[in-house]
Design a protein around this motif. Structure first.
Motif, mmCIF file in Angstrom:
data_model
loop_
_atom_site.group_PDB
_atom_site.id
_atom_site.type_symbol
_atom_site.label_atom_id
_atom_site.label_comp_id
_atom_site.label_asym_id
_atom_site.label_seq_id
_atom_site.Cartn_x
_atom_site.Cartn_y
_atom_site.Cartn_z
ATOM 1 N N PRO A 369 1.033 -1.067 -0.008
ATOM 2 C CA PRO A 369 0.004 0.034 0.078
ATOM 3 C C PRO A 369 0.710 1.391 -0.120
ATOM 4 N N LEU A 374 -2.053 4.774 3.237
ATOM 5 C CA LEU A 374 -2.143 4.697 4.605
ATOM 6 C C LEU A 374 -2.560 5.818 5.441
ATOM 7 N N GLN A 377 -6.446 5.241 4.933
ATOM 8 C CA GLN A 377 -7.000 4.022 5.266
ATOM 9 C C GLN A 377 -6.592 3.637 6.796
ATOM 10 N N PHE A 380 -1.589 -0.220 8.182
ATOM 11 C CA PHE A 380 -1.892 -1.540 7.613
ATOM 12 C C PHE A 380 -1.046 -2.483 8.491
ATOM 13 N N ASP A 384 -3.266 -8.066 5.218
ATOM 14 C CA ASP A 384 -4.545 -8.017 4.920
ATOM 15 C C ASP A 384 -4.604 -7.587 3.048
ATOM 16 N N TYR A 387 -6.905 -4.784 2.009
ATOM 17 C CA TYR A 387 -6.344 -3.357 2.438
ATOM 18 C C TYR A 387 -5.800 -2.854 1.115
ATOM 19 N N SER A 388 -4.977 -3.564 0.799
ATOM 20 C CA SER A 388 -4.186 -3.251 -0.829
ATOM 21 C C SER A 388 -4.981 -3.136 -1.918
ATOM 22 N N CYS A 391 -6.768 0.053 -1.530
ATOM 23 C CA CYS A 391 -5.854 1.117 -2.000
ATOM 24 C C CYS A 391 -5.524 1.141 -3.728
#
Length: 549
Positions: A369, A374, A377, A380, A384, A387-388, A391
């Motif tokens: 990410p 960052l 969101q 990190f 996960d 999450y990426s 992004c």
């Protein structure tokens, strides 16, 4: 208590338990259960301590069973690393080059596997030296391990073309890519590959809002559902070549032809998207955050009409902070900043342009990410993948908004696609619960808004892009692909994915076409050009695969 005996049995039991849980869907708590079962069986049968021991005449320091055990260890390592073991990818990367790869995160895992295999070897050899019953079944065990290893099964299938009749069904389906007619003002092309961001992530019940920004982009364009992954299209270079050349990437040297000698060119025997656009007067740029030396990316774009090829080595010096890098190269926020600059430059020229862009923020196993994500969101956790993915989706949407705000996308076709399905990630168990498909969406002038469900593959993206740009092509086809803007059936719709995959394993005529000039032709093959056949009655009835002589 015989400590060496129990130590050896314990190591074997743990390795066996790990192998079983890795290759099946058993939960990780199944490992101690399998290990305990093995130890109980070893205690009952007195493995390593037979009642009437028979010592070997010569102490054992080697066993032929170690080779198949090592091959199983390699297979499990590849399976754990990538989810699906793709031999085509292994062979291609060995040839095309693995310099400047970003897989340093797997070095620790590789060291752990190597140490575990060394401990397993010593434990197995101890068992052979101290139990004649294991020595008696050693040869049979080696054969069983060899015969059951999917790695060797794949190698023998891919090498079968050495002894089979030359099959050419796929090659007969191949239609030489060509542009028969073009618009007076052909559009520009922005092709965004989102590394590993498959459309499967759009299922909000399983993956929440990770894909939400891409769904929002799709509301303004044409979204395709059912773009599946056939063999030899499951890694980055294979996905890009499939979608730009209309053919799977069948490596040049699978046990024959050029073996593992380094490549000087990538698929020189076929024309691809860049070749056709270059002939139409386009200025072409490739941009990616990773090194262009890795896996032959630079060679491919250099060979196929691209004027500007920019990767990590070219873009890193332009960063405000040269240390703002991940294992693979640039973060996507930096890459997209440079992409905006490049499109500004291209728009200043009078000629139409094409830009191919490859992100890497969602690269397995966890993604990388960018700092902007960052900040947006939050923290990190390092694992996960959702999450990426979120992004990547947000950065892609932001990029298009920035370009649109500057009117840089006027008369421009935007294509957003995943390069391939993701490798093993934290959401792997959820991903494999259902059929998976690639991302593909088109936006731009003349593109209808909506969703279409087709049974297609990445080879169909190539002719679809050409027709979306307003070009007239032969039979709505280019390579093995069929334009999804037409009503013509794709290979998958007409023949099924299993049949097409079987052809790739059993034929080599298309492979010879891809690598024409690099792979030596067989002496018995006629030099006369083969007539291009789109479909014949023989093909339509499902011609049987080539038989082994």
């Amino acid at each position: 208590m015989n400590y060496p005996r129990w130590c050896s049995l314990l190591i074997i039991s743990l390795c066996l338990g790990y192998a079983v849980t890795s290759l099946t869907r058993l939960p990780i708590w199944g490992l101690p259960l399998i290990a305990a079962t093995w130890l109980a069986l070893g205690s009952w049968l007195r493995w390593g301590a037979p009642r009437s021991p028979q010592r070997p005449i010569v102490p054992r320091i080697w066993s032929w069973a170690l080779v198949p055990i090592a091959l199983w260890g390699l297979y499990i390592y590849l399976s754990e690393s990538f989810g699906i073991v793709d031999l085509g990818a292994v062979f291609f990367h060995l040839q095309a080059g693995m310099a400047d790869h970003g897989g340093v995160g797997r070095v620790g895992a590789a060291i752990f596997y190597a140490l575990s295999m060394a401990a397993l070897f010593m434990s197995f050899l101890w068992l052979l030296r101290h139990d004649h019953r294991w020595r008696r079944v050693e040869f049979f065990l080696a054969l069983v391990l060899l015969a059951s290893n999917p790695l060797l099964y794949g190698v023998t299938q891919r090498g079968a073309s050495i002894v089979t009749n030359d099959g050419a069904w796929l090659d007969r389906q191949y239609v030489e890519p060509m542009i028969l007619d073009a618009r007076d003002d052909p559009p520009n092309l922005l092709l965004l590959y989102l590394e590993s961001v498959e459309r499967t992530y759009a299922d909000r019940e399983r993956f929440g809002d990770a894909y939400a920004d891409l769904d929002a982009i799709g509301e303004d364009g044409l979204v395709y559902e059912g773009v599946y992954q056939i063999d030899n299209t499951g890694w980055t270079m294979a996905g890009m070549i499939a979608s730009q050349c209309g053919t799977p990437l069948m490596p040049a040297g699978l046990l024959h032809d050029r073996q593992f000698s380094p490549l000087d060119h990538v698929v020189p025997g076929v024309d691809c998207l860049g070749d056709l656009l270059y002939k139409q007067g386009y200025r072409l740029t490739y941009m990616g955050g990773a090194s262009t030396a890795f896996a032959g990316k630079g060679l491919f774009y250099q060979d196929h009409g691209f004027d500007t090829i920019l990767g990590r080595e070219d873009l890193q010096p332009r960063l405000d902070d040269p240390d703002y890098l991940n294992n693979w190269g640039l973060y996507d926020d930096s890459l997209y900043d440079f992409t905006v600059d490049e499109i500004r430059r291209l728009n200043e020229e009078e000629r139409p342009w094409g830009l191919v862009n490859l992100s890497l923020n969602a690269h397995a196993p966890s993604g990388y990410p960018a700092q902007r994500c960052l900040d947006r969101q939050g923290e990190f956790d390092g694992e996960d993948i959702l999450y990426s993915v979120e992004c990547v989706a947000w950065l892609a949407r932001d990029l298009l908004q920035r370009l649109d705000n500057e009117d840089l996308l006027d008369n421009t076709l935007v294509v957003i696609a995943s390069d391939h399905l993701t490798m093993r990630v934290s959401a792997w168990e959820q991903l494999i619960q259902s059929e998976r498909d690639n991302t593909l969406m088109l936006l731009g002038p003349g593109i209808p808004v909506g969703r279409q469900a087709r049974e297609a593959s990445m080879v169909d993206v190539f002719p679809t892009i050409l027709e979306a740009m307003g070009f007239t092509i032969d039979w709505h086809r280019s390579g093995l692909g069929v334009s999804l803007l037409s009503d013509e059936p794709t290979l998958i719709e007409e023949h099924g994915m299993d049949f097409v995959n079987a052809r790739m394993r059993e034929e080599n005529a298309l492979q010879q076409r891809l690598w024409e000039g690099l792979a030596p032709q067989r002496e018995e093959r006629e030099a006369a050009p083969q007539e291009q056949v789109v479909e014949t009655p023989k093909d339509a009835t499902g011609e049987k695969p080539a038989s082994v002589q």
